[in-house]
Design a protein around this motif. Structure first.
Motif, PDB file in Angstrom:
ATOM      1  N   UNK A   1      30.522  26.060  17.433  1.00 51.40           N
ATOM      2  CA  UNK A   1      30.777  27.246  17.784  1.00 51.40           C
ATOM      3  C   UNK A   1      31.850  27.944  16.870  1.00 51.40           C
ATOM      4  N   UNK A   2      31.985  27.494  15.914  1.00 53.37           N
ATOM      5  CA  UNK A   2      33.100  28.316  15.252  1.00 53.37           C
ATOM      6  C   UNK A   2      32.861  27.962  13.892  1.00 53.37           C
ATOM      7  N   UNK A   3      31.522  28.967  13.740  1.00 58.32           N
ATOM      8  CA  UNK A   3      30.928  29.765  12.748  1.00 58.32           C
ATOM      9  C   UNK A   3      31.417  30.484  11.353  1.00 58.32           C
ATOM     10  N   UNK A   4      32.368  31.048  12.242  1.00 50.92           N
ATOM     11  CA  UNK A   4      33.568  32.886  11.634  1.00 50.92           C
ATOM     12  C   UNK A   4      34.138  31.198  10.991  1.00 50.92           C
ATOM     13  N   UNK A   5      35.380  30.375  11.837  1.00 53.94           N
ATOM     14  CA  UNK A   5      36.081  29.857  10.915  1.00 53.94           C
ATOM     15  C   UNK A   5      35.437  29.108   9.537  1.00 53.94           C
ATOM     16  N   UNK A   6      34.572  28.239   9.786  1.00 50.39           N
ATOM     17  CA  UNK A   6      33.874  27.940   8.677  1.00 50.39           C
ATOM     18  C   UNK A   6      33.490  28.277   7.003  1.00 50.39           C
ATOM     19  N   UNK A   7      32.832  29.324   7.855  1.00 47.69           N
ATOM     20  CA  UNK A   7      32.994  30.609   6.513  1.00 47.69           C
ATOM     21  C   UNK A   7      33.823  30.378   6.138  1.00 47.69           C
ATOM     22  N   UNK A   8      34.788  31.100   7.044  1.00 51.27           N
ATOM     23  CA  UNK A   8      36.197  31.681   6.125  1.00 51.27           C
ATOM     24  C   UNK A   8      36.712  30.172   5.107  1.00 51.27           C
ATOM     25  N   UNK A   9      36.319  29.295   5.751  1.00 49.39           N
ATOM     26  CA  UNK A   9      37.079  27.908   4.370  1.00 49.39           C
ATOM     27  C   UNK A   9      36.222  27.319   3.948  1.00 49.39           C
ATOM     28  N   UNK A  10      34.821  28.252   3.758  1.00 50.77           N
ATOM     29  CA  UNK A  10      33.701  27.952   2.943  1.00 50.77           C
ATOM     30  C   UNK A  10      34.254  28.812   1.322  1.00 50.77           C
ATOM     31  N   UNK A  11      34.940  29.896   2.323  1.00 49.40           N
ATOM     32  CA  UNK A  11      34.425  31.532   0.726  1.00 49.40           C
ATOM     33  C   UNK A  11      36.517  31.436   0.454  1.00 49.40           C
ATOM     34  N   UNK A  12      37.191  30.542   1.248  1.00 49.42           N
ATOM     35  CA  UNK A  12      38.296  30.059   1.089  1.00 49.42           C
ATOM     36  C   UNK A  12      38.539  28.894   0.043  1.00 49.42           C
ATOM     37  N   UNK A  13      37.184  28.975  -0.196  1.00 50.29           N
ATOM     38  CA  UNK A  13      37.087  27.291  -1.286  1.00 50.29           C
ATOM     39  C   UNK A  13      36.569  28.032  -3.174  1.00 50.29           C
TER      40      UNK A  13
ATOM     41  N   UNK B   1      34.284  37.935   4.822  1.00 46.84           N
ATOM     42  CA  UNK B   1      35.516  37.523   5.611  1.00 46.84           C
ATOM     43  C   UNK B   1      37.065  38.398   5.041  1.00 46.84           C
ATOM     44  N   UNK B   2      37.207  39.400   5.366  1.00 43.81           N
ATOM     45  CA  UNK B   2      38.419  39.539   5.463  1.00 43.81           C
ATOM     46  C   UNK B   2      39.564  38.959   5.107  1.00 43.81           C
ATOM     47  N   UNK B   3      40.581  39.382   4.302  1.00 49.54           N
ATOM     48  CA  UNK B   3      41.612  39.073   4.124  1.00 49.54           C
ATOM     49  C   UNK B   3      41.732  37.934   3.209  1.00 49.54           C
ATOM     50  N   UNK B   4      40.459  37.203   2.529  1.00 47.05           N
ATOM     51  CA  UNK B   4      40.161  36.102   1.591  1.00 47.05           C
ATOM     52  C   UNK B   4      40.909  36.132   0.333  1.00 47.05           C
TER      53      UNK B   4
END
Length: 947
Positions: free
Chosen positions: A410-422, A453-456
């Motif tokens: 249910x938190x695909x957006x959060x997982x994507x942000x973690x990936x982009x941050x990595x 992912x805006x802001x990363x």
């Protein structure tokens, strides 16, 4: 003084008659000839005269006949006079430009029969000298003389050349050079075919290249070399075997299929990796030659089996070939399951850059069995992020994003942000150190990630500042990305930087910078006070005496005013002044529109429009005329006394305007509204309707979320670079399906990963139904079993990105107990084996290593010894590098624990050992470790002959 013709004759005499090998350098040192490339002189000697034809790439002087002077002396040192239009020859070694005027004076590169030019072969042309006084190097890529192909034929037939491998090599190099230049040397096919019988690997490789190039033109002659190629496929030298097989498959003659089949099949099991990987590519060539023969040979199953090859280059070739062969199928490429995927990912560190890319392209198509497996795959891929290969890096990012969608829940957006941050820091580092072509592609992908992912990437905004030395297209892309990185903290820096770019000498760069400034204002992401600051900066740019800057600024101010109507008092003052000198139609139309919007606060607005109405006949652009009509109509309801008469003149001219239908229709519409409307207020609502964009609403050009989502599905492709889906630039017949698999994959629990090894094992496992992911479909309907070793026990889904897991303690076997005995009558079906194995977690498995001093002669010997100890065999296989065994046993008394064993015996003489993975089904979990230890003691004593 010496005439020019005398000098030319003097040079020709030296080249044609001198037997000295130093004549060329003597002529250059005396400045009799010029060391220029691209000139050829062909001389024909007659009685009393010499006819000289000079050919130059830039000049074509006519043929001339020169009397034979009596004083010609090839070793004279008199300085010749310089040619008209050319400076006198200097003592510099720099060759004159071929674009100089005058007649070229270069001489033929070929001497008379029997002469020997420096750096060449007797009787063959040598290369032109690189500079004055320099030795003449070999040069094969030169223009050919008439009849030189016949000369090469005679040399190839020369018996003395046949015995001298060095001279023969030089002649064949010349043939290949002519072939590369596009000169038809197919007449030498017979002679080159005879030259294939040699032990010189260089000659053999060049002859193979020649045969492959001209085989289609000489199919009958090409068949004559089949026996030689087949014989070379069995040569002791693996390089010769590989070259012969590649050439045999590259002849591309349908009648050669029957001769290719057997060498190809034999080479797929060759002991040398180079031959095997060449054979894998040969199967693809055979597929395009004759698909029916390819399917009858069952090469697809063989290729799936070869995914377990010990050499990574062979495996990567297998992936590429399978993907291409099966691209048109229902799966859109090779079929994959959990066993194949984990096997390839565990070996990804062994692959070259191209092999890594081939493996990474499979990951987005794979559905992880559960979240733990998804994290395990991420752990395996994490080291690839340290690569300096841009393609492998971006492919890894795509794999991570695909896994994030699969396990994000249910938190695909959060997982994507973690990936982009990595991946942010290594991606920015890669952008900073790559060549311009790669930078452009990487920036396109960064742009997509920033929008997703805006802001990363906001903290890295300085990395997107323009550098003076960068190409224009990279500058434009960086400036377009900068407004997407703006936040209240970095807004002042970015706005100031964009303001500097706006006045750049590059007009396109200035326009993009101005659009970026307006985007920051429209989105209002710069914090409090940023919008007025940007508006003041844009108004300053309006007064800048640069046409394209003022024009583009006027265009963007229209959007800013629609989003922020309260900025009207800042924007309005300079409009009457600027509209006078802006000539660009788009900018002029925008200024006229602004005058209509700001008419209430600009006293000069009606009069500025009146001047344009009076010069209506001078206006040529339809957009300017329509803007003039709209603004005048809008001002009518705000300043009617000043506008009424000028509006009448404008409508009269516009309704009679036949240059553009839109202008005529718009004017007629306004005229009929004013004349026939019973309620003037209704017309006012239509004409003065607000264009303001409310709240957080975006312009339709910026509100493209659906398009972005579709493009992200094609990440790491040209779709991101072009900003369009692949079906917009790839024809339908070349589209490849994107299918994720396996469709029946359980998402809660994972079945065991079975590693059958080779075909014999695959058949047995197929009967036992141990391939939990189902058979791999092939083009001919059969099943190819390709599996991988069981993965290392997972750490309960915890990601170990740095690889700091503690190694497992060494396993010490216990002495067999008198109360521990195995049941010799136990029997398990394949379904039971699978169910029991899947019921035990990988983390509960025990790994045992038994050192060996001798290699068992066969699987039968091991099975017989273990069978006498009541350890039964489910399947086995003898691989080139190991022996695979799938075993099971059951405790005779007590709780009846069943032992499931997967073992492999290494054939490496330096590391002979038997590795077993043991799982316990049933029984007391607390006592199972002791029972496994006793089972280990039984197996060790059974194999004591080899231990």
């Amino acid at each position: 003084s010496v005439s020019y013709l005398d000098v030319l004759w003097r040079a020709l005499q030296v080249v044609l008659e001198s037997e000295s090998e130093s004549c060329w350098s003597d002529l250059i040192n005396q400045h009799i000839i010029h060391p220029r490339y691209g000139h050829t002189v062909t001389s024909h000697r007659c009685v009393g005269t010499t006819t000289t034809t000079t050919t130059c790439k830039h000049h074509q002087p006519p043929t001339m006949s020169v009397p034979n002077p009596a004083w010609a002396n090839p070793h004279a040192t008199q300085t010749p006079t310089h040619l008209p239009g050319r400076a006198p020859p200097s003592m510099s070694s720099t060759a004159p430009s071929p674009h100089h005027g005058g007649v070229a004076t270069a001489v033929s590169a070929a001497g008379p029969p029997g002469s020997h030019m420096p750096g060449g072969v007797p009787g063959m042309p040598g290369g032109g000298p690189p500079g004055t006084g320099a030795p003449v190097p070999d040069s094969y890529f030169t223009e050919s003389r008439k009849g030189e192909v016949n000369e090469l034929r005679n040399l190839l037939r020369n018996f003395s050349i046949e015995r001298d491998q060095r001279k023969k090599r030089e002649i064949i190099k010349k043939v290949i050079a002519y072939m590369t230049l596009g000169i038809d040397v197919s007449r030498l096919f017979s002679e080159m075919m005879l030259a294939i019988e040699t032990r010189d690997l260089v000659i053999k490789k060049m002859v193979y290249l020649f045969l492959c190039n001209y085989a289609s033109d000489n199919p009958e002659l090409a068949q004559m070399c089949t026996n030689t190629l087949q014989k070379d496929c069995g040569n002791d030298d693996p390089m010769v075997r590989g070259l012969a097989l590649r050439s045999l498959c590259s002849l591309r003659l349908p009648q050669m299929v029957e001769y290719i089949h057997e060498p190809l099949r034999r080479s797929l099991t060759d002991s040398h990796a180079y031959v095997r990987k060449t054979a894998v590519m040969g199967t693809l060539k055979m597929y395009y030659l004759d698909q029916e023969s390819f399917e009858r040979a069952n090469f697809v199953d063989t290729l799936y089996d070869m995914l377990r090859d010990p050499d990574a280059s062979v495996v990567s070739n297998c992936i590429l070939v399978l993907n291409e062969i099966m691209a048109g199928g229902d799966n859109g490429g090779m079929a994959i399951n959990r066993a194949i995927m984990l096997h390839l990912l565990n070996r990804i560190h062994e692959f070259s850059d191209f092999g890594v890319l081939a493996v990474l392209e499979l990951v987005p198509r794979y559905i992880p069995a559960n979240d733990g497996e998804g994290y395990q795959i991420m752990n395996l891929l994490d080291p690839v992020l340290r690569t300096n290969n841009a393609g492998a890096f971006v492919a890894t990012v795509r794999a991570f994003l695909s896994l994030a969608d699969s396990i994000g829940g249910n938190d695909v957006e959060g997982m994507r942000r973690q990936v982009v941050g990595r991946i942010r820091t290594p991606l920015v580092t890669l952008v900073a150190g790559s060549p311009p072509e790669q930078i452009h592609c990487l920036l396109r992908h960064v742009d997509s990630l920033v929008e997703m992912c805006p802001g990363i990437f906001d903290d890295e905004y300085r990395q997107f500042y323009v550098r003076y030395t960068e190409p224009s297209h990279i500058k434009y892309l960086k400036i377009a990305i900068l407004p997407k990185l703006v936040n209240p903290d970095n807004a002042p820096d970015i706005v100031a930087e964009l303001g500097e770019y706006a006045a750049d000498a590059d007009a396109q760069m200035g326009r993009i910078a101005i659009r970026s400034l307006s985007r920051i204002a429209v989105r209002d992401v710069g914090g409090e006070g940023s919008v007025p600051s940007i508006c003041r900066r844009l108004v300053d740019l309006l007064d800048l005496d640069v046409s394209h800057v003022a024009s583009e600024t006027a265009v963007v101010l229209v959007d800013v005013l629609r989003k922020h109507p309260d900025m009207m008092t800042l924007i309005a003052p300079p409009l009457p002044r600027v509209v006078k000198y802006v000539t660009d139609p788009k900018g002029k139309a925008a200024l006229i529109h602004l005058l209509g919007e700001c008419g209430e606060v600009v006293p000069e607005a009606p009069y500025s429009l009146e001047r344009l109405i009076d010069r209506y006949d001078e206006l040529t652009d339809a957009a300017v005329k329509i803007a003039l009509l709209e603004s005048t109509m809008r001002l009518l309801y705000r300043r009617a006394p000043e506008v009424q008469r000028m509006l009448g003149r404008l409508l009269a001219k516009a309704t009679e305007d036949v240059s553009n239908q839109d202008v005529h229709d718009r004017a007629l519409l306004y005229y009929r509204l004013l004349r026939s409307s019973a309620d003037p207020r209704a017309v006012e609502k239509i004409v003065t309707a607000s264009h303001t964009l409310p709240g957080d609403a975006l312009f339709s050009e910026d509100d493209n979320q659906e398009v972005r989502e579709e493009l992200m599905k094609e990440f790491d492709s040209l779709s991101i670079v072009y900003g369009a889906k692949s079906d917009n630039f790839i024809a339908e017949q070349y589209q490849v399906k994107f299918v994720r698999m396996p469709a029946e994959h359980p998402l809660e629990s994972a079945a065991p990963v079975v590693d059958p090894g080779v075909n014999a094992v695959a058949d047995q496992m197929q009967e036992a139904n141990l391939l939990h992911d189902g058979p791999v479909p092939t083009t001919n309907g059969s099943a190819a079993a390709a599996a991988a070793p069981a993965p290392a026990p997972a750490s309960d889904g915890v990601m170990d990105l740095l690889g700091f897991d503690e190694p497992a303690p060494a396993f010490t076997p216990a002495a067999p107990s008198a109360s521990f005995e195995l049941d010799p009558s136990v029997s398990l079906s394949g379904e039971e084996y699978q169910a029991k194995w899947g019921a035990v977690a990988d983390s509960d498995a025990t790994t045992i290593v038994i050192p060996l001093t001798a290699l068992p002669p066969s699987t039968d010997a091991v099975e017989g010894s273990l069978g006498r100890a009541a350890v039964s065999t489910m399947a086995s296989g003898d691989l080139p590098t190991e022996i695979k065994l799938f075993l099971y046993a059951k405790e005779k008394a007590g709780s009846g624990t069943t032992f499931l064993i997967q073992s492999s015996i290494s054939k490496d003489p330096t590391n002979l050992a038997m590795t077993m993975t043991v799982k316990c089904s049933g029984g007391d979990p607390a006592s199972n470790p002791d029972k496994v230890s006793m089972l280990d003691g039984i197996i060790r004593s059974t194999l004591s002959a080899y231990a």
